[in-house]
Design a protein around this motif. Structure first.
Motif, PDB file in Angstrom:
ATOM      1  N   ALA A 131     -10.823  13.320  24.028  1.00 31.94           N
ATOM      2  CA  ALA A 131     -12.151  12.694  24.069  1.00 31.94           C
ATOM      3  C   ALA A 131     -12.084  11.236  23.633  1.00 31.94           C
ATOM      4  CB  ALA A 131     -13.113  13.466  23.172  1.00 31.94           C
ATOM      5  N   ALA A 132     -11.113  10.888  22.781  1.00 32.68           N
ATOM      6  CA  ALA A 132     -10.955   9.515  22.319  1.00 32.68           C
ATOM      7  C   ALA A 132      -9.988   8.716  23.180  1.00 32.68           C
ATOM      8  CB  ALA A 132     -10.481   9.511  20.864  1.00 32.68           C
ATOM      9  N   THR A 133      -9.493   9.323  24.252  1.00 31.87           N
ATOM     10  CA  THR A 133      -8.581   8.663  25.187  1.00 31.87           C
ATOM     11  C   THR A 133      -9.390   8.040  26.319  1.00 31.87           C
ATOM     12  OG1 THR A 133      -6.690  10.054  24.634  1.00 31.87           O
ATOM     13  CG2 THR A 133      -6.726   9.132  26.851  1.00 31.87           C
ATOM     14  N   TRP A 134      -8.955   6.895  26.808  1.00 30.08           N
ATOM     15  CA  TRP A 134      -9.778   6.098  27.704  1.00 30.08           C
ATOM     16  C   TRP A 134      -9.760   6.560  29.159  1.00 30.08           C
ATOM     17  CZ3 TRP A 134     -13.653   3.017  28.496  1.00 30.08           C
ATOM     18  CH2 TRP A 134     -13.699   2.170  29.593  1.00 30.08           C
ATOM     19  N   LYS A 135      -8.594   6.766  29.750  1.00 31.78           N
ATOM     20  CA  LYS A 135      -8.503   6.932  31.200  1.00 31.78           C
ATOM     21  C   LYS A 135      -9.129   8.234  31.684  1.00 31.78           C
ATOM     22  CE  LYS A 135      -4.568   4.126  32.705  1.00 31.78           C
ATOM     23  NZ  LYS A 135      -3.249   4.153  33.374  1.00 31.78           N
ATOM     24  N   ASP A 136      -9.939   8.111  32.740  1.00 34.60           N
ATOM     25  CA  ASP A 136     -10.586   9.285  33.321  1.00 34.60           C
ATOM     26  C   ASP A 136      -9.576  10.264  33.913  1.00 34.60           C
ATOM     27  OD1 ASP A 136     -13.143   8.606  32.663  1.00 34.60           O
ATOM     28  OD2 ASP A 136     -13.598   7.656  34.585  1.00 34.60           O
ATOM     29  N   LYS A 137      -8.443   9.775  34.378  1.00 30.77           N
ATOM     30  CA  LYS A 137      -7.476  10.669  35.032  1.00 30.77           C
ATOM     31  C   LYS A 137      -6.979  11.742  34.075  1.00 30.77           C
ATOM     32  CE  LYS A 137      -2.802   8.813  34.518  1.00 30.77           C
ATOM     33  NZ  LYS A 137      -1.584   8.425  35.228  1.00 30.77           N
ATOM     34  N   TYR A 138      -6.968  11.452  32.781  1.00 26.83           N
ATOM     35  CA  TYR A 138      -6.566  12.447  31.798  1.00 26.83           C
ATOM     36  C   TYR A 138      -7.720  13.385  31.435  1.00 26.83           C
ATOM     37  CZ  TYR A 138      -2.649   9.214  31.074  1.00 26.83           C
ATOM     38  OH  TYR A 138      -1.560   8.401  31.253  1.00 26.83           O
ATOM     39  N   LYS A 139      -8.955  12.891  31.576  1.00 22.09           N
ATOM     40  CA  LYS A 139     -10.100  13.599  31.006  1.00 22.09           C
ATOM     41  C   LYS A 139     -10.925  14.402  32.000  1.00 22.09           C
ATOM     42  CE  LYS A 139     -12.040   9.963  29.075  1.00 22.09           C
ATOM     43  NZ  LYS A 139     -12.885   9.142  28.186  1.00 22.09           N
ATOM     44  N   LYS A 140     -11.116  13.858  33.183  1.00 23.13           N
ATOM     45  CA  LYS A 140     -12.082  14.423  34.124  1.00 23.13           C
ATOM     46  C   LYS A 140     -11.905  15.916  34.385  1.00 23.13           C
ATOM     47  CE  LYS A 140     -15.049  11.229  35.364  1.00 23.13           C
ATOM     48  NZ  LYS A 140     -16.507  11.443  35.120  1.00 23.13           N
ATOM     49  N   PRO A 141     -10.667  16.407  34.592  1.00 23.65           N
ATOM     50  CA  PRO A 141     -10.524  17.830  34.912  1.00 23.65           C
ATOM     51  C   PRO A 141     -10.951  18.766  33.786  1.00 23.65           C
ATOM     52  CG  PRO A 141      -8.539  16.611  35.498  1.00 23.65           C
ATOM     53  CD  PRO A 141      -9.365  15.712  34.661  1.00 23.65           C
ATOM     54  N   PHE A 142     -11.119  18.228  32.568  1.00 25.94           N
ATOM     55  CA  PHE A 142     -11.337  19.096  31.413  1.00 25.94           C
ATOM     56  C   PHE A 142     -12.698  18.890  30.749  1.00 25.94           C
ATOM     57  CE2 PHE A 142      -6.824  17.902  31.725  1.00 25.94           C
ATOM     58  CZ  PHE A 142      -6.318  19.137  32.107  1.00 25.94           C
ATOM     59  N   GLU A 143     -13.540  18.078  31.355  1.00 21.37           N
ATOM     60  CA  GLU A 143     -14.856  17.844  30.769  1.00 21.37           C
ATOM     61  C   GLU A 143     -15.750  19.079  30.910  1.00 21.37           C
ATOM     62  OE1 GLU A 143     -16.047  14.289  32.826  1.00 21.37           O
ATOM     63  OE2 GLU A 143     -15.129  12.992  31.308  1.00 21.37           O
ATOM     64  N   PRO A 144     -16.712  19.260  29.974  1.00 22.89           N
ATOM     65  CA  PRO A 144     -17.094  18.342  28.887  1.00 22.89           C
ATOM     66  C   PRO A 144     -16.147  18.433  27.692  1.00 22.89           C
ATOM     67  CG  PRO A 144     -18.467  20.273  28.824  1.00 22.89           C
ATOM     68  CD  PRO A 144     -17.619  20.427  30.058  1.00 22.89           C
ATOM     69  N   LEU A 145     -15.904  17.266  27.084  1.00 23.31           N
ATOM     70  CA  LEU A 145     -15.050  17.178  25.913  1.00 23.31           C
ATOM     71  C   LEU A 145     -15.916  17.072  24.657  1.00 23.31           C
ATOM     72  CD1 LEU A 145     -12.545  14.582  27.392  1.00 23.31           C
ATOM     73  CD2 LEU A 145     -12.230  17.056  27.242  1.00 23.31           C
ATOM     74  N   ALA A 146     -15.270  16.892  23.522  1.00 21.34           N
ATOM     75  CA  ALA A 146     -16.006  16.697  22.275  1.00 21.34           C
ATOM     76  C   ALA A 146     -16.884  15.463  22.391  1.00 21.34           C
ATOM     77  CB  ALA A 146     -15.021  16.544  21.120  1.00 21.34           C
TER      78      ALA A 146
END
Length: 375
Positions: A131-146
């Motif tokens: 959740a504190a990492t910037w790039k969407d490529k790391y985050k999008k598949p796992f949202e919603p995050l903290a």
């Protein structure tokens, strides 16, 4: 085969020694990636191997609620090496766990929820660190995050001052961004962040997962910039390749950190390896060596390739070379044509993170190869 997460490279590594790796055919590769800075004293350093092997023969594992001499020694060594009054140590298994703990400790110690992170920052792949990492490529598949994370421009002290308020639990940032493109922070910026966090009672978290342990020419990048965070995290090279991370905190955080734990926290074997790694780094003054060879390496790249690349930046042996063409093709050519292994940091940046024990002749070998490929 059943592995499915990693895209495997066409090089099957069988052994390592010092600054070199060897594939199944016996081909020697100069390792200028160190598997993302995980072998600071080189592959299979004899003292690290001996420490781990000896411990393996005595006690392979016992949970951290049972004290052991080897774990206590590592607690003391880490606290002694850390800057300022960072005296309390928690051990885990990886960098993302170290950052996950840092965020939990900050929320518990302050009673606040809000987190402030920076653009281009990378802090790990578990749900909180992600959740504190910037790039969407790391985050999008796992949202919603903290929730409760606000991003501000890296290097912009005014934006940080505007974002941090009395409801902020922590500010988390890297003193030199790795995955984000090898972006160094100005000392003035880090000092401004320190002042802002203090003013609002927030914890300043310095993510030294990649920059720590001599990588930037100092034991910690925090020392290089003369700033003391409330929480410092490290991992990568701490165990010379064995899985271990650490979250080191000030007393006010330790006293209010909440309930946290890990089954394999500070296992005896990895603690022995980490203790031996720290001992070699400090006894042999490896950070100073990294500073000297790193300065030489960057100077050679600038003088010989300056017109062919966009930028050369970094500290010590954490070096980024921003190229005019795709970094991945250059990395492939380095590996196939010159038997040199390196890393990307985005699509246009070559990332050099060799063992801190390389010598000038190894730097020359890399610059020669880059000159042949780029020019």
């Amino acid at each position: 085969m059943t592995g499915f997460v990693f895209s495997e490279k066409p090089i099957r590594i069988e052994r390592g020694e010092g600054v070199h790796l060897y594939d199944a055919n016996g081909t020697e590769y100069l390792d200028f990636g160190a598997s993302y800075a995980c072998t600071p004293v080189g592959h299979c350093h004899p003292e690290v191997v001996d420490a781990a092997t000896s411990q393996l023969e005595d006690l392979m594992y016992v949970q951290a609620s049972y004290p052991t001499d080897v774990r206590d020694a590592l607690y003391e060594a880490l606290a002694d090496s850390a800057p300022g009054d960072l005296d309390y140590v928690w051990l885990c298994n990886s960098g993302t766990e170290a950052n996950e703990a840092a965020l939990k400790f900050a929320r518990s110690a302050t009673g606040n929820e809000k987190l402030v992170a920076t653009t281009r920052g990378f802090h790990g792949r578990t749900m909180g660190a992600l959740a504190a990492t910037w790039k969407d490529k790391y985050k999008k598949p796992f949202e919603p995050l903290a929730g409760g994370v606000e991003f501000v421009e890296y290097g912009d002290a005014d934006a940080m001052a505007e974002a941090v308020d009395d409801e902020t639990a922590a500010v988390i940032l890297e003193p030199l961004q790795g995955e984000g493109g090898i972006n160094p922070a100005d000392p003035e910026y880090l000092h401004a962040v320190r002042e802002t966090a203090t003013e609002h009672g927030a914890a300043m978290v310095l993510d030294e997962i990649q920059t720590g342990l001599g990588r930037t020419g100092h034991m910690w990048a925090a020392e290089k910039h003369d700033v003391v965070p409330d929480i410092l995290t490290t991992a990568k090279g701490l165990g010379s390749g064995l899985p271990i991370g650490s979250t080191v905190v000030k007393e006010w955080v330790a006293e209010n950190c909440g309930d946290h734990g890990s089954t394999f926290s500070g296992g005896p074997v990895v603690s022995a390896a980490a203790g031996a790694t720290l001992d070699v780094l400090q006894r042999e003054n490896v950070p100073q060596h990294a500073a000297e060879v790193g300065d030489y390496l960057m100077g050679e790249v600038e003088s010989r390739l300056g017109d062919e690349v966009r930028d050369v930046r970094g500290h010590g042996l954490m070096v980024g070379i921003e190229v005019k063409r795709g970094a991945n093709r250059l990395l492939r050519d380095l590996a196939i044509e010159h038997q040199i292994l390196a890393l990307p940091a985005g699509r246009t940046v070559l990332r050099l993170l060799p063992p801190l024990t390389i010598e000038r002749e190894h730097a020359d070998e890399v610059v020669d190869a880059l000159e042949a490929i780029i020019a």
